[in-house]
Design an enzyme around this catalytic site. Sequence first.
Site, PDB file in Angstrom:
ATOM      1  N   MET A 163       0.838  -1.195   0.000  1.00 51.96           N
ATOM      2  CA  MET A 163       0.000   0.000   0.000  1.00 51.96           C
ATOM      3  C   MET A 163       0.872   1.243   0.000  1.00 51.96           C
ATOM      4  SD  MET A 163      -1.813   0.196   3.728  1.00 51.96           S
ATOM      5  CE  MET A 163      -0.926   0.145   5.276  1.00 51.96           C
ATOM      6  N   TYR A 436       4.876   2.574  12.593  1.00 48.40           N
ATOM      7  CA  TYR A 436       4.196   2.502  11.287  1.00 48.40           C
ATOM      8  C   TYR A 436       2.742   2.066  11.405  1.00 48.40           C
ATOM      9  CZ  TYR A 436       5.857  -2.485  10.734  1.00 48.40           C
ATOM     10  OH  TYR A 436       6.137  -3.823  10.857  1.00 48.40           O
ATOM     11  N   GLU A 437       2.018   2.234  10.305  1.00 49.28           N
ATOM     12  CA  GLU A 437       0.561   2.015  10.259  1.00 49.28           C
ATOM     13  C   GLU A 437      -0.185   2.934  11.231  1.00 49.28           C
ATOM     14  OE1 GLU A 437      -0.560   0.617   7.870  1.00 49.28           O
ATOM     15  OE2 GLU A 437       1.164  -0.539   7.214  1.00 49.28           O
ATOM     16  N   GLY A 438       0.312   4.135  11.402  1.00 46.38           N
ATOM     17  CA  GLY A 438      -0.279   5.084  12.334  1.00 46.38           C
ATOM     18  C   GLY A 438       0.415   4.980  13.673  1.00 46.38           C
TER      19      GLY A 438
END
Length: 585
Positions: A163, A436-438
């Site tokens: 992504m 990561y991923e927020g």
Amino acid sequence: MTAYIPTTEDAQFLLSDVFDFNASMAVLPGCEEVDTDLALSILEEGGKFCVEVLEPLNRSGDETGCRLENGQVITPPGLASAYQAFREAGWCGLSGSADYGGQGLPLTLQILLNEMVSSVNLSFGLFPGLTHGAVETLTHHASPALKELYLPRMISGEWTGAMALTEASAGTDLGLLTTRAEPLDDGSYRITGTKIFISSGDQDFGGNIIHLVLARLPGAAPGVKGISLFLVPKFLPDANGEIGERNNMSVGALEHKMGIHAQPTCVMNYDGAIGWLVGEAGRGLNAMFTMMNAERLFVGIQGLGLGEAANQKAAAYARERLQGRSADGSRGPVAIIEHADVRRMLLTGRALNDAGRALAVWTALQMDTAARHPDGATRQQADGFVALLTPVIKAAFTDFGFETAVLSQQVFGGHGYIREWGMEQYVRDARITQIYEGTNGVQAMDLVGRKLPMANGALASSFFALVRKELEQARAGNTADLAAPVLDALQRLESVTGYLLSSAHDANTLGAAATDYLRFFALVAYGWLWVRMAGKSQAGATPLHQRKLAAARFFVTRLLPQTIALEQAIRADAAELAKLAADAF
């Protein structure tokens, strides 16, 4: 170093004794024949693969890292062949839809497998993990034509996924992104822009790599409302759906990172690359959140897996390392596992890991219920619980995983700082999971700013009511000494939840309290599940049952009291944070 021990014994305890996996599956269409015996046989094979194939590549992959040659990512030796073996064994399609060639098994099994893979080789686990998230997004939002072409190959693992959200000036605030998408006459789009921090952006495993890219259409509204999502493959499929010509996308550079060195984190350039719209124009963030939420749960499991591996290695070392004298001074040198402070560190990791795994399984069962249960109201409630717990799992599991890795490194003393023992890699690898991923701060803000107010607070109230009912029953039984303090912490959590809901208009109060609140929430959830696990262990005489009871008591007496200080911090005046001028920091 001792080899990793797959967590199948704990999985059996959770599935058989704690959650009644058989009964849960019996009411879900498509899972009627899935039982604990089948689940454990699958997990045992997965554990063998992890130990025999993936763990031996972990240190060498970390030391060698990925490199970029002539625009092509080269992964460390052995990684490509390990991926092919993983794919050929069917692990990529474990929970994939049977409609597209997957095995259609419950997500509960997927999450337990993901933990073991993360324990032995986090860099490797990101390849199938990100592909799974991309599959989820396409399943829910792509057109039938895109599904038919891409899903079978991605579920089988022949093609992988990535992504592409982040840009140099657009991280958490995706409304600032500038990547463009220009419509073409044939219904496709030309994608132009640069993305950074793209995990699995390229590899040398063969097959195609499917990027899900956020971009703006001409005339799109500013901010997040103007973002659309596009499927952009490395290679354009030919008329037969096979790999055709190379798309106009390239790896501009590889990021030089603190950890996960065997995972290629790419700067991706899209120079008029051909892509196809996924979902509705202007609704790209809505579609991408399907993948982001799947990945946030996955990242939480990564933190859990690393904490488990680190704790296992530390416990083995502590049993063997001779240092110092016994507490009464009568013997020495003794194994350091006899020292109280070493036991404190090991039990902290064990108490956090085991409760985290229990919460992961409970949440996974809710995910399976939300996806398959025949009753709409039951599906809706389960889906709500998953939404509520997603930021908690991502942030708490990774915070606790990092803390466990650091404590486990500390058990080794000076050896923990030396590369050959492997502990410093766990610390470095675990650190990214908090980012990561927020980031975990973003997860905390999501919890207090979005999830708590859902349905006017009814979702959180429903979860608290479920927990309270079980704790009250336990307080009247043989685990009263454990249930009573957890119930007290729950009551304080409900009170502070009301305080935050009443402060929803005050961004500073929410922001100042968010991280402390999420940890408070997680500790109460862990306490609830420790009471349940202790209740199931009371009559048992096995070493596992003895470990559970000891860890439950340690958690309630040593870790749960953190909630008292957390409550005080949450209620502190947020204005103090704003008093110091920015240039005075």
